[in-house]
Design an enzyme around this catalytic site. Structure first.
Site, PDB file in Angstrom:
ATOM      1  N   ASN A  66       0.846  -1.191   0.000  1.00 25.19           N
ATOM      2  CA  ASN A  66       0.000   0.000   0.000  1.00 25.19           C
ATOM      3  C   ASN A  66       0.890   1.253   0.000  1.00 25.19           C
ATOM      4  O   ASN A  66       1.506   1.593   1.013  1.00 25.19           O
ATOM      5  CB  ASN A  66      -0.912  -0.051   1.233  1.00 25.19           C
ATOM      6  CG  ASN A  66      -1.873   1.117   1.294  1.00 25.19           C
ATOM      7  OD1 ASN A  66      -1.525   2.242   0.934  1.00 25.19           O
ATOM      8  ND2 ASN A  66      -3.086   0.850   1.755  1.00 25.19           N
ATOM      9  N   ASP A  97      -1.718  -3.495   9.850  1.00 24.33           N
ATOM     10  CA  ASP A  97      -3.092  -3.767   9.431  1.00 24.33           C
ATOM     11  C   ASP A  97      -3.941  -2.675  10.057  1.00 24.33           C
ATOM     12  O   ASP A  97      -3.829  -2.392  11.248  1.00 24.33           O
ATOM     13  CB  ASP A  97      -3.583  -5.150   9.862  1.00 24.33           C
ATOM     14  CG  ASP A  97      -4.758  -5.574   8.986  1.00 24.33           C
ATOM     15  OD1 ASP A  97      -4.555  -5.729   7.767  1.00 24.33           O
ATOM     16  OD2 ASP A  97      -5.877  -5.714   9.491  1.00 24.33           O
ATOM     17  N   ASP A 105      -9.528   9.107   3.768  1.00 20.72           N
ATOM     18  CA  ASP A 105      -9.056  10.399   4.290  1.00 20.72           C
ATOM     19  C   ASP A 105      -9.900  11.600   3.864  1.00 20.72           C
ATOM     20  O   ASP A 105     -10.122  12.500   4.691  1.00 20.72           O
ATOM     21  CB  ASP A 105      -7.584  10.623   3.921  1.00 20.72           C
ATOM     22  CG  ASP A 105      -6.663   9.826   4.833  1.00 20.72           C
ATOM     23  OD1 ASP A 105      -7.140   9.368   5.892  1.00 20.72           O
ATOM     24  OD2 ASP A 105      -5.480   9.671   4.495  1.00 20.72           O
TER      25      ASP A 105
HETATM   26  P1  IMP Z   1      -5.097  -3.219   5.081  1.00 18.02           P
HETATM   27  O1  IMP Z   1      -4.100  -3.200   3.978  1.00 18.02           O
HETATM   28  O2  IMP Z   1      -5.941  -4.429   5.146  1.00 18.02           O
HETATM   29  O3  IMP Z   1      -4.481  -2.853   6.401  1.00 18.02           O
HETATM   30  O4  IMP Z   1      -6.133  -2.085   4.680  1.00 18.02           O
HETATM   31  C1  IMP Z   1      -6.111  -0.833   5.211  1.00 18.02           C
HETATM   32  C2  IMP Z   1      -7.282  -0.067   4.623  1.00 18.02           C
HETATM   33  O5  IMP Z   1      -7.864   0.725   5.651  1.00 18.02           O
HETATM   34  C3  IMP Z   1      -6.828   0.919   3.557  1.00 18.02           C
HETATM   35  O6  IMP Z   1      -6.870   0.352   2.274  1.00 18.02           O
HETATM   36  C4  IMP Z   1      -7.826   2.049   3.728  1.00 18.02           C
HETATM   37  O7  IMP Z   1      -9.029   1.727   3.070  1.00 18.02           O
HETATM   38  C5  IMP Z   1      -8.087   2.036   5.226  1.00 18.02           C
HETATM   39  N1  IMP Z   1      -7.138   2.892   5.940  1.00 18.02           N
HETATM   40  C6  IMP Z   1      -6.207   2.506   6.851  1.00 18.02           C
HETATM   41  N2  IMP Z   1      -5.487   3.555   7.270  1.00 18.02           N
HETATM   42  C7  IMP Z   1      -5.968   4.626   6.594  1.00 18.02           C
HETATM   43  C8  IMP Z   1      -5.606   5.988   6.597  1.00 18.02           C
HETATM   44  O8  IMP Z   1      -4.673   6.450   7.268  1.00 18.02           O
HETATM   45  N3  IMP Z   1      -6.328   6.774   5.781  1.00 18.02           N
HETATM   46  C9  IMP Z   1      -7.345   6.304   5.008  1.00 18.02           C
HETATM   47  N4  IMP Z   1      -7.710   5.039   4.953  1.00 18.02           N
HETATM   48  C10 IMP Z   1      -7.019   4.199   5.754  1.00 18.02           C
END
Ligand code: IMP
Length: 196
Positions: free
Chosen positions: A10, A68, A150
């Site tokens: 990401n 995560d 965001d």
């Molecule tokens: P992960 O890769 O499963 O941890 O997914 C995290 C998801 O949560 C991201 O793709 C976003 O949709 C959301 N997310 C997590 N942190 C943020 C942030 O700081 N800003 C906006 N969205 C976030």
């Protein structure tokens, strides 16, 4: 210099994390030649962070950490939560945030919080660092910075969304900024690396 792998593809997360960690060589998944998707099959941030970290630790045999994270909306019973990345059924930030706005239509309680759980595997031992950031969801998106949800999230104490606030401010108060600062303090203690 010590090395540490960020177990994430990401780019939004990586852009935020990089300036917070100095004095240690940060390696990306590209640097270690990992090109697959990392599975995240579980229902808690802890389990997903752990499985991501273990997957990359096994692949690289290096020290690694995984983040995560997600947005938890109180009126939606904590959704999208661990499903934040693909809430609408696919990995699509725009559709995901539209779905949240749609579900919150007419809802008085617009409070929400972000949560980030970092899992570090260092010399074979597992450690967790957590951060949360409270705020509220607005009616229409504002700003184009940040990533994910965001543009619809205003942190408590501010009038602008994380899509409008500069990265430096977001990193001072965000869930991820807080979790990474705890990780950095731990690494500093362990390795003597520079915190700043
Ligand atoms: P992960 O890769 O499963 O941890 O997914 C995290 C998801 O949560 C991201 O793709 C976003 O949709 C959301 N997310 C997590 N942190 C943020 C942030 O700081 N800003 C906006 N969205 C976030």
């Amino acid at each position: 210099m010590h090395q540490l792998v960020i177990a994430s593809n990401n780019q939004g997360k990586i852009r935020e994390i990089r300036p917070l960690i100095n004095g240690i060589e940060l390696l990306s998944l590209k640097d270690i030649g990992f090109t697959d998707e990392i599975p995240e099959p579980y229902h808690t941030f802890e389990e997903n962070a752990l499985v991501k970290a273990i997957t990359i630790q096994k692949f690289s045999n290096k020290n690694v950490f995984a983040d995560d994270s997600g947005l938890c909306v109180n009126a939606l019973g904590g959704e999208p939560g661990v499903d934040s990345a693909h809430y609408c059924g696919e990995r699509n930030d725009e559709k995901n945030l539209r779905l949240v706005l749609e579900k919150l239509k007419g809802e008085a309680d617009r409070t929400a919080y972000y949560k980030a759980l970092i899992c570090l595997i260092w010399d074979g031992e597992v450690y967790y660092f957590e951060g949360t950031c409270e705020g509220r969801i607005i009616e229409e998106k504002k700003g184009s910075g940040g990533f994910g949800y965001d543009p619809i999230f205003i942190p408590d104490g501010y009038e602008q969304t994380f899509g409008e606030l500069p990265l430096e401010i977001k990193n001072q108060i965000s869930h991820r900024g807080k979790a990474v600062k705890k990780l950095v303090a731990w690494l500093n203690e362990k390795t003597g690396m520079n915190e700043e």
